[in-house]
Design a protein around this motif. Structure first.
Motif, mmCIF file in Angstrom:
data_model
loop_
_atom_site.group_PDB
_atom_site.id
_atom_site.type_symbol
_atom_site.label_atom_id
_atom_site.label_comp_id
_atom_site.label_asym_id
_atom_site.label_seq_id
_atom_site.Cartn_x
_atom_site.Cartn_y
_atom_site.Cartn_z
ATOM 1 N N SER A 155 -73.121 -63.354 22.980
ATOM 2 C CA SER A 155 -74.490 -63.112 23.441
ATOM 3 C C SER A 155 -74.402 -62.573 24.850
ATOM 4 C CB SER A 155 -75.276 -64.425 23.511
ATOM 5 O OG SER A 155 -75.553 -64.890 22.237
ATOM 6 N N SER A 156 -75.308 -61.682 25.227
ATOM 7 C CA SER A 156 -75.272 -61.233 26.620
ATOM 8 C C SER A 156 -76.677 -61.105 27.178
ATOM 9 C CB SER A 156 -74.502 -59.926 26.752
ATOM 10 O OG SER A 156 -75.195 -58.902 26.094
ATOM 11 N N TYR A 157 -76.720 -61.193 28.486
ATOM 12 C CA TYR A 157 -78.006 -61.166 29.203
ATOM 13 C C TYR A 157 -78.096 -59.971 30.131
ATOM 14 C CZ TYR A 157 -77.033 -65.653 27.292
ATOM 15 O OH TYR A 157 -76.648 -66.622 26.403
ATOM 16 N N LEU A 158 -77.010 -59.185 30.184
ATOM 17 C CA LEU A 158 -77.039 -57.963 30.993
ATOM 18 C C LEU A 158 -76.187 -56.888 30.340
ATOM 19 C CD1 LEU A 158 -74.098 -57.652 32.567
ATOM 20 C CD2 LEU A 158 -75.086 -59.336 34.093
ATOM 21 N N GLN A 213 -82.581 -59.013 21.207
ATOM 22 C CA GLN A 213 -83.838 -59.321 21.902
ATOM 23 C C GLN A 213 -83.715 -59.025 23.388
ATOM 24 O OE1 GLN A 213 -86.780 -60.538 20.314
ATOM 25 N NE2 GLN A 213 -85.555 -59.884 18.558
ATOM 26 N N ASN A 214 -82.596 -59.417 23.974
ATOM 27 C CA ASN A 214 -82.433 -59.261 25.425
ATOM 28 C C ASN A 214 -82.257 -57.808 25.844
ATOM 29 O OD1 ASN A 214 -82.625 -62.001 25.779
ATOM 30 N ND2 ASN A 214 -80.411 -62.358 25.796
ATOM 31 N N HIS A 215 -81.715 -56.993 24.940
ATOM 32 C CA HIS A 215 -81.453 -55.587 25.300
ATOM 33 C C HIS A 215 -82.230 -54.606 24.436
ATOM 34 C CE1 HIS A 215 -78.387 -57.520 27.610
ATOM 35 N NE2 HIS A 215 -77.644 -57.807 26.583
ATOM 36 N N GLN A 216 -83.084 -55.148 23.572
ATOM 37 C CA GLN A 216 -83.978 -54.297 22.773
ATOM 38 C C GLN A 216 -83.227 -53.263 21.931
ATOM 39 O OE1 GLN A 216 -87.765 -54.679 22.865
ATOM 40 N NE2 GLN A 216 -86.632 -56.574 23.118
ATOM 41 N N ASN A 233 -85.608 -68.499 28.017
ATOM 42 C CA ASN A 233 -85.712 -68.633 29.468
ATOM 43 C C ASN A 233 -86.557 -67.450 29.915
ATOM 44 O OD1 ASN A 233 -85.319 -68.540 32.230
ATOM 45 N ND2 ASN A 233 -83.171 -69.156 32.141
ATOM 46 N N PRO A 283 -88.585 -64.293 29.499
ATOM 47 C CA PRO A 283 -88.531 -63.276 28.439
ATOM 48 C C PRO A 283 -87.150 -63.155 27.794
ATOM 49 C CG PRO A 283 -88.403 -62.223 30.584
ATOM 50 C CD PRO A 283 -88.542 -63.687 30.854
ATOM 51 N N MET A 284 -86.175 -63.883 28.314
ATOM 52 C CA MET A 284 -84.800 -63.757 27.813
ATOM 53 C C MET A 284 -84.487 -64.897 26.833
ATOM 54 S SD MET A 284 -83.646 -61.123 29.512
ATOM 55 C CE MET A 284 -81.869 -61.194 29.709
ATOM 56 N N ILE A 314 -81.524 -67.337 25.408
ATOM 57 C CA ILE A 314 -80.230 -67.852 25.857
ATOM 58 C C ILE A 314 -79.533 -68.517 24.665
ATOM 59 C CG2 ILE A 314 -79.038 -69.273 27.580
ATOM 60 C CD1 ILE A 314 -80.819 -67.156 28.878
#
Lengths: 259, 282
Positions: B148-151, B187-190, B216, B218-219, B221
């Protein structure tokens, strides 16, 4: 330095020091959902949270004694001072006692460093190497003529500690969900032994004579040398009986793995 | 390869082995097909972890899943870690060994997180060479899992699925596809999670992970602390249609319920997958 090295160094620096300016922000895509800083902060927050959870697990009594806020502050300080260098979180708390001992504020409450050392000894005993231990029958079969030259090896999990403070009593009370006694300093340090027998962790205080004998055994002294040393602490006529009793106890407690 | 085109046998439906379940597993021998163990938790000298692992291993197939291989790190590979991993594999005899497409630290530090890589040509060459090195050392192919990634990075020239596919093919490794991680990152990167799944090389997919997550702002986790949600089950269904019989397991690392609740969730995965297996076989 390659681009990959630069990126990872900057990213890691952000995790370690999230408040300062860092070129990694220019490397991360911002969008309507979250900007680069917010995205990086998810990692920075998770970094501290994960390490703090590991410390909570290993230092349950220290946490209870300090309370949530002070323990949280301690963890943040420790995390900054001792970034993990091991593939497993299992080792992360290894410097906690030393950190407390050297810290300008926490060193004023020396019981904290001792409590941390006690809890860490139990963590270490928990997954120390397994080994077979000798039994009372093994001891009974030792020919009388061999006793003097016998050397014994301690179980790998056994750890010898010394505390001025009543750290084990505090730990026991906290573990049993009782009100912990007030921290109390003894006039002399008290020797303790922590070890694992099969899967269970044990600990108990040692008398001066037993502590000396244990240290001598761990320093590979043979049985005759242990007895000779004990003669400086006990009347000589009592030594053979005392030394035999000690050995019997250690064997029954699974403390001796070989001779 | 077996008739299904997979290198490894289909193990069925498994769970991550967690300490809270040790005793219940040994006492009740629940109907769980296999277990995945976190390698680092058992890279210890002795005591309770290895005691229970040995006993559970005697009754169930086990696979090893690591979090600290740091295959994408710019640091040299940690030879001590690899030596310990190989020694554990010698003891456990796992059906396979997996770790993540990520890096966990540089300059000999470990952030204990699965940090994302930039999807660049440089990173691709680096990761491929290291997977080959690890596979040579272990004497077996490994499974690499998507995280999973957030950036994402400005420099990335490839999508994650293009990168993962290129890594797997160039390194000749296998894939552990985490369905929840695809959903979380989508979801996080559309991006479209179905496009991701459709792009992966089917013959290399050997295992699925399923898990829950949390929010968290709009993100999303990847917290592994909740049941699998319906959109992830839907994605799982799509993955089974695309990849066929793939060993499936549920990962729960926090808010861990009693075994019956996890078995119920695992049976939901069975209920989705088994009719599709039959459909494919017909």
């Amino acid at each position: 330095m390659t681009l990959l090295q630069n990126t990872q160094r900057d990213f890691q620096n952000y995790l370690l020091h999230p408040s300062g300016a860092n070129p990694i922000e220019q490397q991360v895509v911002s969008d309507a959902r979250a900007d680069a800083r917010r995205r990086l902060d998810i990692y920075a927050e998770a970094y501290r949270m994960r390490l703090e959870e590991a410390l909570e697990e290993d230092f349950e009594a220290l946490h209870t004694l300090l309370g949530d806020d002070q323990f949280h502050a301690l963890c943040l300080g420790y995390i900054d001072a001792h970034p993990s260098q091991h593939p497993s979180l299992r080792h992360f708390g290894q410097h906690m006692s030393e950190f407390l001992h050297r810290h300008v504020l926490y060193s004023k409450q020396p019981v904290l460093a001792e409590l941390a050392a006690f809890e860490w000894a139990m963590v270490s005993a928990f997954d120390a190497a397994d080994s077979d231990v000798i039994t009372p029958d093994d001891v009974a079969r030792i020919p009388a003529g061999d006793w003097a030259s016998l050397r014994f090896a301690a179980h790998t999990s056994a750890q010898r500690l010394e505390f001025f403070w009543n750290a084990p009593a505090l730990w026991s009370a906290i573990r049993n969900k009782e009100t912990p006694p007030a921290p109390q300093r003894g006039e002399k340090p008290q020797a303790w032994l922590v070890w694992r027998q099969e899967l269970k962790i044990y600990f108990r205080p040692l008398s001066v004579e037993e502590a000396w004998s244990w240290d001598a055994v761990c320093a590979h002294c043979n049985f005759a040398e242990v007895c000779a040393g004990l003669c400086r602490l006990l009347p000589a006529q009592k030594v053979p009986h005392y030394a035999a009793g000690l050995l019997q106890r250690w064997v029954s407690e699974g403390l001796i793995k070989s001779f | 390869m077996n008739a299904n085109g997979k290198t490894h046998p289909h193990l069925g439906f498994g769970l991550g082995l967690r300490t809270t379940h040790y005793q219940a597993i040994l006492n009740e021998r629940p109907a769980i097909d296999w277990f995945e163990v976190l390698s680092e938790n058992y890279m210890v000298a002795g005591g309770k972890p290895l005691h229970f692992l040995d006993r559970i291993r005697a009754h169930y197939p086990v696979v090893m899943h690591g979090v600290s291989l740091s295959i994408g790190s710019a640091d040299p590979l940690n030879k001590h870690y690899l030596r310990d991993l190989k020694a554990l594999a010698g003891r456990v005899e796992p059906r396979w060994i997996s770790d993540h497409l990520c890096w966990t630290g540089v300059q000999r530090k470990n952030m204990h997180d699965l940090l994302p890589l930039p999807y660049t040509e440089e990173a691709l060459q680096h990761v491929v060479a290291r997977i080959r090195q690890v596979q040579d050392f272990l004497g077996r192919r490994i499974l690499i899992e998507n995280v999973s990634s957030y950036l994402t990075y400005v420099d990335s020239a490839l999508s994650e699925w293009e990168f993962l596919r290129a890594v797997a093919e160039a390194a000749d490794c296998l894939l552990l596809v985490d369905i929840n991680n695809i959903y979380v990152s989508a979801q996080n990167h559309q991006f479209d999670p179905v496009e991701y799944i459709n792009a992966l090389p089917a013959e290399r997919v050997q295992q699925f992970h399923l898990a829950g997550h949390s929010y968290n702002g709009p993100m999303i986790i990847d917290t592994h602390d909740a049941p699998v949600i319906d959109p992830v089950w839907a994605l799982y269904e799509h993955a089974v249609r695309r990849f066929g019989r793939v060993s499936t397991m549920i990962e729960r690392d926090d808010n861990i319920p009693e075994l019956p609740e996890l078995i119920q969730e695992l049976n939901h995965a069975r209920a989705i997958a088994e009719p599709l297996y039959r459909e494919r076989a017909a």
